[in-house]
Write an enzyme that holds these catalytic residues in place. Structure first.
Site, PDB file in Angstrom:
ATOM      1  CE  LYS A 199      14.979  28.872  49.820  1.00 21.80           C
ATOM      2  NZ  LYS A 199      14.724  26.951  50.468  1.00 21.80           N
ATOM      3  CG  ASN A 200       8.295  32.317  47.026  1.00 18.02           C
ATOM      4  OD1 ASN A 200       8.858  32.065  48.285  1.00 18.02           O
ATOM      5  ND2 ASN A 200       7.527  33.745  47.068  1.00 18.02           N
TER       6      ASN A 200
END
Length: 407
Positions: A199-200
């Site tokens: 994920k970011n």
């Protein structure tokens, strides 16, 4: 510390550049923060979690943050917090990760799958109304900001005839996304984020639920630890008591201080990481736009919001009989990792029985799925690696796969 995900072996040609699909970068600051907690003598939910919750909530514009073990558990707890009647109908996009729909079932409700627009990968008011005509008005709605693009939550809620305080947003892809000038993280009952390895904001595992409702936030903090009225940290503080009560039907879904300390350190890098993701997306745009059979990802108009660029999902509509899976194999031969997000939930055996599916089918999702291909996009992806991906796709688009080109 770096974890290469879905990496493929370097191809035989010396000029090929190995491009893993994803890269979990744990910064030196995050590693030091984890070590500090390990040496502190307190590693589970405590002061670090509370500090990270406040910091993250501020970044996404929410009043409260509640750290949890995963976005999936966050969605389940958020749905439980709505206090819906058992077996309530809850709408969900079929173009999402299976865990998001399992969360509806685990919360005791009936998922109703809705179709998507192949251009956006997300439901529309029309596809929502199709589900309502067949199954009736739902009690709640989950909305996913797919790939980091921005869903129109108020429009979908209005089509579902569900108030915003019965909407749970799945923002697993949307750390860093904006609606207009407002970050994703508020405006409905709860918004659920993921800190999974790809994920970011990567921590390896973990999640966060944000809300503007203080009563809901306090309930979530109890429910993530079995419904206990006092967690271990508060019981063992000076003056604390070992006594506690269980007031709610909770689960074991708490975040640890190790994760939280890492998260706070990683959070400092998020603005720069988001800028780099946008640069990579723009570089892909420049080189792929106009290639035959390749459709670029949808993105919100500037006035509507900002894409988080968690994923860069293209659509392949290639001539010459070349399908998506053959394109994946051809890229793999060039040492380029790719993925597909997602297998529509209605195509998975369990959900074909456990979820309600419109009798006309979910043709938009079926069409999109057969064309989808997610390209590598992460902050440490180099320009040379992006160029290598684009060159390989140009070869596939113009020439076809060796032995199976356009006749």
């Amino acid at each position: 510390m770096t974890t290469r995900i879905n990496a493929v072996p370097r191809a035989a040609r010396a000029d090929d550049i190995a491009v893993p699909f994803a890269d979990c970068h744990i910064t030196e600051e995050a590693q030091a923060a984890a070590l500090r907690v390990l040496q502190s003598g307190w590693v589970t939910t405590g002061r670090e979690v509370a500090t990270f919750e406040a910091a993250f909530a501020m970044v996404v514009g929410a009043e409260h943050g509640v750290g949890v073990s995963s976005c999936t558990h966050g969605i389940e707890l958020a749905l439980r917090s709505l206090e819906l009647p058992p077996g309530s109908l809850v709408l969900s996009s079929t173009m999402t990760f299976c865990g998001a729909v399992q969360a509806i079932i685990h919360a005791g409700h009936q998922p109703v799958l809705i179709d998507v627009d192949p251009k956006t990968g997300m439901p529309t008011p029309a596809t929502v109304r199709t589900a309502l005509r067949e199954f009736g008005r739902p009690t709640a709605l989950t909305v996913v900001h797919w790939a980091g693009d921005v869903a129109d939550v108020p429009a979908l809620a209005a089509a579902a005839e569900v108030p915003l305080d019965r909407v749970v947003v799945d923002a697993a892809h949307a750390v860093g996304a904006y609606t207009g000038s407002t970050p994703i993280g508020s405006g409905c009952a709860a918004t659920c984020f993921s800190f999974y390895a790809t994920k970011n904001l990567p921590l390896g595992e973990g999640g966060m639920v944000t809300t503007d409702d203080p009563i809901r936030a306090e309930w979530l903090r109890r429910a993530r630890l079995h419904g206990m009225t006092a967690d271990a940290w508060r019981r063992y503080l000076p003056g604390g008591s070992w006594r506690y009560n269980v007031a709610d039907a909770g689960i074991k879904a708490n975040m640890t201080d190790i994760q939280a300390a890492m998260g706070r350190a990683q959070l400092a890098h998020l603005p720069a990481w988001q800028r780099r993701r946008a640069q990579i997306a723009a570089r892909y745009d420049d080189q792929l736009d106009g290639l035959p059979g390749i459709r670029l990802p949808h993105r919100p108009a500037a006035r509507d919001g900002r894409h988080a660029w968690h994923l860069y999902p293209i659509r392949l509509q290639l001539d010459g009989g070349i399908d998506r899976d053959e394109a994946i194999a051809a890229l793999s031969e060039r040492a380029i990792g790719t993925s597909v997000h997602f297998i529509p939930v209605h195509r998975l055996a369990y959900f074909s029985q456990a979820a309600l599916i419109p009798s006309i089918g979910l043709l938009g999702a079926d069409t999109l799925f057969d064309q989808l291909l997610s390209l590598p996009i992460y902050p440490r992806l180099t320009d040379d690696q992006v160029d290598a991906v684009c060159a390989a796709l140009a070869d596939i688009a113009h020439e076809g796969i060796t032995g199976k080109g356009t006749e």
